[in-house]
Each structure stands twice: as structure tokens, then as C-alpha cells.
Design an enzyme around this catalytic site. Structure first.
Site, PDB file in Angstrom:
ATOM      1  N   ASP A   1      15.640 -12.214   7.726  1.00 48.51           N
ATOM      2  CA  ASP A   1      14.448 -11.878   6.948  1.00 48.51           C
ATOM      3  C   ASP A   1      14.782 -10.751   5.966  1.00 48.51           C
ATOM      4  O   ASP A   1      15.704 -10.876   5.178  1.00 48.51           O
ATOM      5  CB  ASP A   1      13.321 -11.532   7.924  1.00 48.51           C
ATOM      6  CG  ASP A   1      11.958 -11.374   7.278  1.00 48.51           C
ATOM      7  OD1 ASP A   1      11.345 -12.411   6.969  1.00 48.51           O
ATOM      8  OD2 ASP A   1      11.508 -10.232   7.090  1.00 48.51           O
TER       9      ASP A   1
ATOM     10  N   HIS B   1      10.494 -18.854  12.904  1.00 45.59           N
ATOM     11  CA  HIS B   1      11.123 -17.855  12.038  1.00 45.59           C
ATOM     12  C   HIS B   1      12.019 -16.878  12.781  1.00 45.59           C
ATOM     13  O   HIS B   1      13.031 -16.423  12.245  1.00 45.59           O
ATOM     14  CB  HIS B   1      10.013 -17.090  11.307  1.00 45.59           C
ATOM     15  CG  HIS B   1      10.488 -15.989  10.432  1.00 45.59           C
ATOM     16  ND1 HIS B   1      11.343 -16.198   9.358  1.00 45.59           N
ATOM     17  CD2 HIS B   1      10.228 -14.648  10.452  1.00 45.59           C
ATOM     18  CE1 HIS B   1      11.581 -15.033   8.758  1.00 45.59           C
ATOM     19  NE2 HIS B   1      10.924 -14.086   9.409  1.00 45.59           N
TER      20      HIS B   1
END
Length: 291
Positions: free
Chosen positions: A104, A266
């Protein structure tokens, strides 16, 4: 959670970086995503440390690292500034050349580090991201709806800070919480409940929409490429693959690109630690031994 790891607060020229390190072997730096801390690697780092010297660090603005004052151009929260921190922190540990793995926002710092400090980076692995420039220039309605927080967090101070501070749990845990270990979740909540941290994390996204975008654009048009081998892995349930040919996009930025999707959302290192670890080990064993 990090048994046999050593805790340090490293003073760099611009920030104090909170980190833990352990293990032995070729050095690997692990960088976390939003709104987490280095603790996100607790299921991967100890096992990776069986073969590597592993460093897990909090990005500036996150966890227990510094939250420096911002500027009108948001440069203090640019990925270039974060990259400088990490190169200096690794050098403080005596590690001048290393592999970097970033999830991320940490992935954005990681690829910026590979562009700005190519002599320091032996291999790059990015988890569930594409370059910032590619996201913004390819934005359509599907991306804007799925990644709405990018545009919300980048709004001028104090709009997002005020709204998030009213109920941080609802905002930061909107994707759920069951994938997080209670001890890790408690650490995330401790940090993201701090108004200073909320502001710093918003500055990260403001930098993304301004200076980070400009730096990426300049590199793209100048033909600068990532010199080291690149691995891209992503969560098949998160949607990145629905919008992009992930490896094809990364090949516009580097010559040596490999990777694949993993059956999770994620948060790869916490939702699918075994698969994430296997992918990282395979990549690192091949790239660090040949360079």
C-alpha cells in the site's frame, strides 16, 4: 509479536523512525500500508528472519515515527521524503544495499526509493499497488468509486481530519476487522486514534495527489526506470486486477517484472501470510543471490 527482534528509534536527518530488526542474512526492509504500522508484518517478518536480516519500520507520519510539520507543497509527506528516511535508517543499521517490500503506501515509498536511490535497492516487491501516476491518469468512475478515500483524504485541512476524528474506527475499519489479530488491531487503533497521526496520514494522501504525482509524471516522461528486479503481488479479491493488467503496467516502469495475484483481499500479509511469505521468499532467493 516480534520475539527476538530488537526495537530502535533511529534519528535521521529529517525524522525519527521507529523500527524493529532481527534475523541474519541479506537485508530486507518491510514497509507497511495505511492506516497501519510495522506491526502488519507480524505474521511474515519472524519467519522471513530465518533467512534474512529483516527490518520493519514505521513510515514518517505513522505509528511511532515522527510527524513533522507539513508545507504548502506537502513535500514533508512525499514518498521522496519517506524514501530518504528509510535509506538513512538502513544506513544507520549498517545496511547500505537491501531489498525493500512495501504494501500500500509503503509500496509507494518503496518504488520511489528504487527510482531515487538505485544503488541502495537490490530488489523491489510491491503489494497491491500500481504507481501513483498510473492510478490518477487512468481514473474512471469505477476507480473513483472504489478508491474514493484517495480523493477524500487529499481534501484541504481540516475537512477530512474533522470528519475522521469523529469516529476513527468506522472510517479506518470500513473494510472489516476480522483479518487482524487482536493485538495488531489494538496497535493500529492506538495510533490512528491520535489526531496528530490522522493529520499526518491525510498529508500523505495530499502529497500523493500533488508532489508524488508530479514526481512520477516527470520520471515517466523522462524515461527513468526502476533498475532492480520488481515483484508485484496483489489480492485477487480487492479489485486491482479488474481494472488493470497489473504486470503490464509495472513493465512500463521496469524491465524485470514478475508476480501474481493471491486469493485474499487488500491486506495480503495478514489475510494470506503463508502465500505472501512463499511469494516473497521465491523472489528474494532468486534476486538477492544473483545480484
Amino acid at each position: 509479536m516480534f520475539e527476538h527482534f530488537t526495537h530502535r528509534l533511529v534519528e535521521t536527518s529529517e525524522a525519527n523512525i521507529n523500527l524493529r530488526y532481527g534475523g541474519s542474512g541479506p537485508p530486507v526492509l518491510l514497509l507497511h500500508g495505511h492506516p497501519q504500522t510495522h506491526v502488519m508484518w507480524h505474521r511474515v517478518a519472524p519467519r522471513l528472519a530465518d533467512e534474512y536480516t529483516v527490518v520493519c519500520a514505521d513510515l514518517r507520519g505513522y505509528g511511532d515515527s515522527s510527524k513533522p510539520p507539513t508545507a504548502s507543497d506537502h513535500e514533508p509527506y512525499s514518498k521522496r521524503a519517506m524514501a530518504r528516511d528509510m535509506v538513512e535508517a538502513m544506513q544507520d543499521l549498517g545496511l547500505d544495499r537491501f531489498a525493500v517490500v512495501g504494501h500500500d503506501r509503503g509500496g509507494r515509498c518503496a518504488y520511489r526509493m528504487a527510482l531515487d536511490h538505485p544503488d541502495c535497492i537490490a530488489a523491489l516487491s510491491v503489494l497491491d499497488i500500481l504507481p501513483t501516476y498510473e492510478h490518477f491518469t487512468r481514473t474512471d468512475m469505477a476507480f473513483a468509486m472504489g478508491y474514493w478515500h484517495w480523493f477524500f483524504l487529499a481534501q484541504p485541512h481540516p475537512i477530512p481530519e474533522t470528519l475522521i476524528s469523529a469516529d476513527p474506527d468506522t472510517f479506518y475499519l470500513r473494510r472489516g476487522r476480522t483479518m487482524f489479530e487482536p493485538q495488531a488491531l489494538a496497535e493500529y487503533k492506538r495510533c490512528y486514534s491520535n489526531p496528530i497521526t490522522i493529520n499526518a496520514m491525510c498529508e500523505d494522501y495530499r502529497a500523493g495527489a500533488t508532489i508524488d504525482m508530479k514526481l512520477d509524471e516527470a520520471d515517466k516522461f523522462a524515461g527513468r526506470r526502476i533498475a532492480c528486479p520488481v515483484q508485484a503481488i496483489w489480492g485477487l479479491k480487492n479489485g486491482l486486477e479488474r481494472w488493470y493488467d497489473v504486470l503490464a503496467v509495472w513493465r512500463e516502469w521496469a524491465d524485470h517484472v514478475e508476480g501474481h495475484g493471491i486469493d485474499c483481499g487488500h491486506y495480503l500479509a495478514e489475510e494470506a501470510p503463508d502465500e505472501t511469505l512463499a511469494a516473497l521468499k521465491s523472489f528474494l532467493q532468486r534476486t538477492l543471490k544473483t545480484r
